[in-house]
Enzyme design. Structure first.
Site, PDB file in Angstrom:
ATOM      1  N   ASP A  30      16.185  -2.023  44.696  1.00  0.00           N
ATOM      2  CA  ASP A  30      16.557  -1.246  43.503  1.00  0.00           C
ATOM      3  C   ASP A  30      18.190  -1.096  43.431  1.00  0.00           C
ATOM      4  O   ASP A  30      18.412  -0.320  44.134  1.00  0.00           O
ATOM      5  CB  ASP A  30      16.000   0.039  43.549  1.00  0.00           C
ATOM      6  CG  ASP A  30      16.180   1.045  42.471  1.00  0.00           C
ATOM      7  OD1 ASP A  30      15.479   1.145  41.509  1.00  0.00           O
ATOM      8  OD2 ASP A  30      17.121   1.704  42.304  1.00  0.00           O
TER       9      ASP A  30
ATOM     10  N   TYR B 287      26.196   0.729  39.588  1.00  0.00           N
ATOM     11  CA  TYR B 287      26.458   0.626  40.966  1.00  0.00           C
ATOM     12  C   TYR B 287      27.469  -0.284  41.370  1.00  0.00           C
ATOM     13  O   TYR B 287      27.988  -0.350  42.559  1.00  0.00           O
ATOM     14  CB  TYR B 287      25.220   0.378  41.939  1.00  0.00           C
ATOM     15  CG  TYR B 287      24.011   1.257  41.722  1.00  0.00           C
ATOM     16  CD1 TYR B 287      24.040   2.387  40.958  1.00  0.00           C
ATOM     17  CD2 TYR B 287      22.738   1.198  42.098  1.00  0.00           C
ATOM     18  CE1 TYR B 287      22.995   3.384  40.963  1.00  0.00           C
ATOM     19  CE2 TYR B 287      21.529   2.031  41.977  1.00  0.00           C
ATOM     20  CZ  TYR B 287      22.004   3.212  41.348  1.00  0.00           C
ATOM     21  OH  TYR B 287      20.809   3.749  41.293  1.00  0.00           O
TER      22      TYR B 287
ATOM     23  N   LYS C 113      19.204  -1.605  36.417  1.00  0.00           N
ATOM     24  CA  LYS C 113      19.120  -0.568  35.114  1.00  0.00           C
ATOM     25  C   LYS C 113      20.192  -0.707  34.304  1.00  0.00           C
ATOM     26  O   LYS C 113      21.309  -1.181  34.610  1.00  0.00           O
ATOM     27  CB  LYS C 113      19.277   0.875  35.862  1.00  0.00           C
ATOM     28  CG  LYS C 113      18.298   1.260  37.045  1.00  0.00           C
ATOM     29  CD  LYS C 113      18.500   2.670  37.642  1.00  0.00           C
ATOM     30  CE  LYS C 113      17.863   2.802  39.026  1.00  0.00           C
ATOM     31  NZ  LYS C 113      18.338   2.012  39.998  1.00  0.00           N
TER      32      LYS C 113
ATOM     33  N   HIS D  48      18.598   3.859  32.393  1.00  0.00           N
ATOM     34  CA  HIS D  48      19.293   4.540  33.422  1.00  0.00           C
ATOM     35  C   HIS D  48      19.110   6.152  33.160  1.00  0.00           C
ATOM     36  O   HIS D  48      18.589   6.781  33.965  1.00  0.00           O
ATOM     37  CB  HIS D  48      20.568   4.135  33.899  1.00  0.00           C
ATOM     38  CG  HIS D  48      21.035   4.330  35.298  1.00  0.00           C
ATOM     39  ND1 HIS D  48      21.793   3.717  36.114  1.00  0.00           N
ATOM     40  CD2 HIS D  48      20.465   5.353  36.194  1.00  0.00           C
ATOM     41  CE1 HIS D  48      21.745   4.247  37.367  1.00  0.00           C
ATOM     42  NE2 HIS D  48      21.149   5.212  37.243  1.00  0.00           N
TER      43      HIS D  48
END
Length: 279
Positions: free
Chosen positions: A51, A56, A81, A114
């Site tokens: 994931d 990120y 996401k 998200h």
């Protein structure tokens, strides 16, 4: 419940028939370089579900580890996401293309919005884009993250797809009973992020007592609690021995009494922002 390509790991069948491993590996707050090593260690341990997210900044690191693993694509379950700044129909499609390129894949298994970011009021447009991506076969399942019941009701009004997953902050200190009941009513799988509350619940007497009884770590007890509730869970670590420990949760079970003792820890303990407040 069926089994995944890694036989010991149970799967959850999503509302479109796609199976997601119930135990996956998260890479939140891991640098791109460190992500490659962490995901490599996770895959070597036996994880097959990874994931990540655009925000990120480590999708490329995930992609490098996947490519180097030599594992068949069909054995892997990859989630990423859509970030808040990229919401909107056309922007979502562009953002998805960018994520796919960084991952080095031709499709992802699960794509999530998200955050709802209700003040921007674009998540329904983004959802139409996810419906298109699903129809084109570029995502195997479409879902959301951090959506509350009101957000989900508004999303479902006029939608052609029901989200397969809602990934939410969920742990013994924040059990989200109302939201989980909504998921159950609508066939939406519950996936837990921050499943250990960033360690905030691991010193609780109820958890340490169960851990001592089973000869397990408190983290293993909490992950096992999630699995027995039916949650999909994605613990994160960059330490190889903790990556292995978090995966070693399939050889024991909590009793009904032990499950109740952990459930008694619910106290609205958030480690992240409330979904109504993040825009």
């Amino acid at each position: 419940m069926a089994t995944s390509a890694t036989p010991a790991v149970p799967t959850v069948t999503l509302n479109n028939g796609v199976e997601i491993p119930q135990l996956g590996f998260g890479v939140f707050q891991v640098s791109d370089d460190a992500t490659t090593a962490a995901v490599t260690a996770a895959l070597e341990t036996g994880y097959r579900s990874i994931d990540t997210a655009a925000v990120y900044g480590n999708e490329a690191g995930v992609g490098r580890a996947l490519a180097a693993s030599g594992l068949p694509r069909e054995e892997l379950f990859v989630t990423t996401k859509l970030w808040n700044a990229d919401q909107g129909y056309d922007a979502t499609l562009r953002a998805f293309d960018a994520s796919l390129a960084k991952l080095g894949l031709d499709h992802v298994d699960l794509y999530l919005i998200h955050w709802p970011t209700p003040a921007r009021d674009l998540y329904r447009e983004s959802w139409r884009a996810l419906e298109r991506l699903a129809e084109e076969g570029r995502i195997r399942a479409a879902g959301v993250s951090n959506f509350q019941p009101d957000h989900l009701r508004r999303l479902l009004d006029g939608a052609t797809l029901t989200p397969a997953v809602n990934q939410i902050e969920l742990h013994p200190g924040l059990q989200q009973a109302e939201l989980r009941a909504f998921h159950a009513e609508h066939g939406i799988a519950t996936e837990a992020w921050s499943p250990l509350a960033q360690g905030a619940v691991l010193d609780e007497a109820a958890i340490t007592a169960v851990a001592a009884r089973h000869g397990r770590s408190p983290a293993q007890v909490v992950i096992r609690w999630h699995l027995q509730l039916g949650n999909v869970v994605i613990p994160k670590s960059v330490t190889p021995h903790r990556i292995r420990e978090n995966f070693d949760v399939l050889g024991f079970s909590l009793s009904d009494e032990e499950m109740r003792s952990v459930a008694a820890l619910d106290r609205d303990l958030r480690t992240g922002p409330h979904p109504d407040e993040l825009n």
